[in-house]
Design a protein around this motif. Structure first.
Motif, PDB file in Angstrom:
ATOM      1  N   GLU A  85      19.152 -11.608 -34.216  1.00 45.62           N
ATOM      2  CA  GLU A  85      20.373 -11.284 -33.464  1.00 45.62           C
ATOM      3  C   GLU A  85      21.331 -10.474 -34.322  1.00 45.62           C
ATOM      4  OE1 GLU A  85      24.064 -13.560 -31.150  1.00 45.62           O
ATOM      5  OE2 GLU A  85      22.367 -14.712 -31.929  1.00 45.62           O
ATOM      6  N   ALA A  88      33.099 -10.063 -32.955  1.00 41.24           N
ATOM      7  CA  ALA A  88      31.909 -10.481 -32.201  1.00 41.24           C
ATOM      8  C   ALA A  88      31.212 -11.679 -32.838  1.00 41.24           C
ATOM      9  CB  ALA A  88      30.924  -9.317 -32.080  1.00 41.24           C
ATOM     10  N   VAL A  89      31.647 -12.095 -34.026  1.00 36.28           N
ATOM     11  CA  VAL A  89      31.022 -13.229 -34.708  1.00 36.28           C
ATOM     12  C   VAL A  89      31.637 -14.539 -34.206  1.00 36.28           C
ATOM     13  CG1 VAL A  89      30.646 -14.355 -36.938  1.00 36.28           C
ATOM     14  CG2 VAL A  89      30.520 -11.872 -36.764  1.00 36.28           C
ATOM     15  N   GLY A 143      22.092  -6.556 -33.601  1.00 35.43           N
ATOM     16  CA  GLY A 143      23.499  -6.261 -33.339  1.00 35.43           C
ATOM     17  C   GLY A 143      24.053  -5.230 -34.288  1.00 35.43           C
ATOM     18  N   SER A 144      23.579  -5.258 -35.549  1.00 33.25           N
ATOM     19  CA  SER A 144      24.043  -4.297 -36.551  1.00 33.25           C
ATOM     20  C   SER A 144      23.557  -2.882 -36.234  1.00 33.25           C
ATOM     21  CB  SER A 144      23.550  -4.720 -37.939  1.00 33.25           C
ATOM     22  OG  SER A 144      24.094  -5.966 -38.295  1.00 33.25           O
ATOM     23  N   ASN A 166      27.542  -9.050 -35.780  1.00 34.72           N
ATOM     24  CA  ASN A 166      27.281  -9.795 -34.554  1.00 34.72           C
ATOM     25  C   ASN A 166      26.432 -11.004 -34.900  1.00 34.72           C
ATOM     26  OD1 ASN A 166      27.060 -10.575 -31.950  1.00 34.72           O
ATOM     27  ND2 ASN A 166      25.754  -8.882 -31.279  1.00 34.72           N
ATOM     28  N   ASN A 208      35.662  -8.877 -37.618  1.00 31.80           N
ATOM     29  CA  ASN A 208      34.361  -9.094 -36.983  1.00 31.80           C
ATOM     30  C   ASN A 208      34.538  -9.961 -35.738  1.00 31.80           C
ATOM     31  OD1 ASN A 208      32.538  -7.979 -39.312  1.00 31.80           O
ATOM     32  ND2 ASN A 208      33.928  -9.416 -40.299  1.00 31.80           N
TER      33      ASN A 208
END
Length: 302
Positions: A79, A121-122, A83-84, A92, A119
């Motif tokens: 994931e 999305a984390v 995501g990266s 992510n 960040n």
């Protein structure tokens, strides 16, 4: 991605409870049983034993649990990496962090806030326990990254240095101990002392510092043990005993004059904080990124 059947199994196996898994996953207990039954049908073998209300893993269940924990870590890494690729400027994934009390209360909050803002999305979660219990959470896969006092030498974990902090002797201004600003090691044995609970990293650091002077914690005049830094600090504020507390935990009280720092001649207590990860997961993208961020954050402050 793991199937939902497997996710249900992971929770039941972790807690050895169908009821607890039901509460965590927000589905009914009959639904939990159905998902486990589906897996047992698929693998054609029982995964749990149920005797007199107690639940335990079968041999096949133990094997499945071990592989699913590995698969879960791999799923998180996939994931993160996918995501990266989608957005190289934005991390992510999920950061499941565990920290000992002092770290959780006084060291890491500012880092987490800055990291979250960069960040968004984390998904971040933080478990706050004493060092011993944080390590147990890491071994049980409840968290993926630990920050504790002391370098763990267990065979299945990897330690990486983070930072060092002082632990200092303090007392309340009303305490009779303020009649002197400096005490000898010999006098220390007679002073009433309040300490953290067993399993605390602070307690380990005190023991190591005392050992240099051929003393043990058991040689001290311990009048109280309390669970947690805040509990100990509040007790010292109300009492006339001496307490050993992290400098970061009492900085505001020292500045306001609510606590007084004393000196024990020749006694220097340093606590070294480390990032701890399970062996084989040192290059996990989200953990690696956070470790680098946290180190840079504190280097900038020094």
């Amino acid at each position: 991605m793991l199937s939902f059947n497997h996710l249900v199994f992971i929770e039941v196996a972790k807690h050895l409870s169908f009821t607890k898994a039901s509460e965590i996953l927000f589905i009914s207990q009959p639904a939990i049983s159905k998902h486990i039954h589906n897996l047992e049908e698929h693998y054609k073998t029982p995964l749990f034993e149920r005797k007199k209300g107690a639940v335990s893993l079968t041999e096949a269940g133990i094997v499945l649990q071990q592989h699913l924990l590995t698969a879960s870590s791999l799923s998180k890494q996939i994931e993160f990496e996918i995501g990266s690729i989608h957005n190289q400027q934005l991390l992510n994934g999920e950061l499941k962090l565990g920290a000992s009390t002092t770290i959780a209360l006084y060291v890491i909050p500012a880092v987490l806030s800055a990291f979250r803002k960069q960040n968004t999305a984390v998904k971040i979660s933080l478990v706050n326990r004493n060092s011993e219990n944080v390590m147990e959470a890491l071994i049980q896969h409840e968290i993926d990254l630990a920050i504790i006092e002391g370098k763990e030498k267990m065979a299945n974990v990897n330690s990486q240095y983070f930072l060092t902090e002082k632990v200092i002797p303090v007392c309340a201004p009303k305490s009779y101990l303020t009649a002197k600003s400096k005490y000898t090691i010999a006098e220390l044995k007679e002073i009433p002392i309040s300490l953290r609970e067993r399993g605390s990293g602070t307690l380990v650091a005190i023991g190591q510092a005392l050992a240099i002077h051929e003393l043990k914690i058991a040689d001290l005049n311990i009048c109280m043990r309390l669970g947690g830094t805040e509990a100990l600090k509040n007790f010292i504020l109300a009492d006339d005993s001496l307490g050993f507390l992290p400098l970061k935990a009492v900085a505001k009280e020292l500045e306001r004059g609510d606590l007084v720092q004393l000196e024990i001649e020749g006694l220097n207590i340093d606590r070294h904080f480390y990032f701890i990860q399970r062996i084989g997961e040192e290059n996990s993208g989200i953990n690696k990124a956070f470790i680098k961020f946290a180190k840079n954050h504190y280097n900038l402050l020094l």
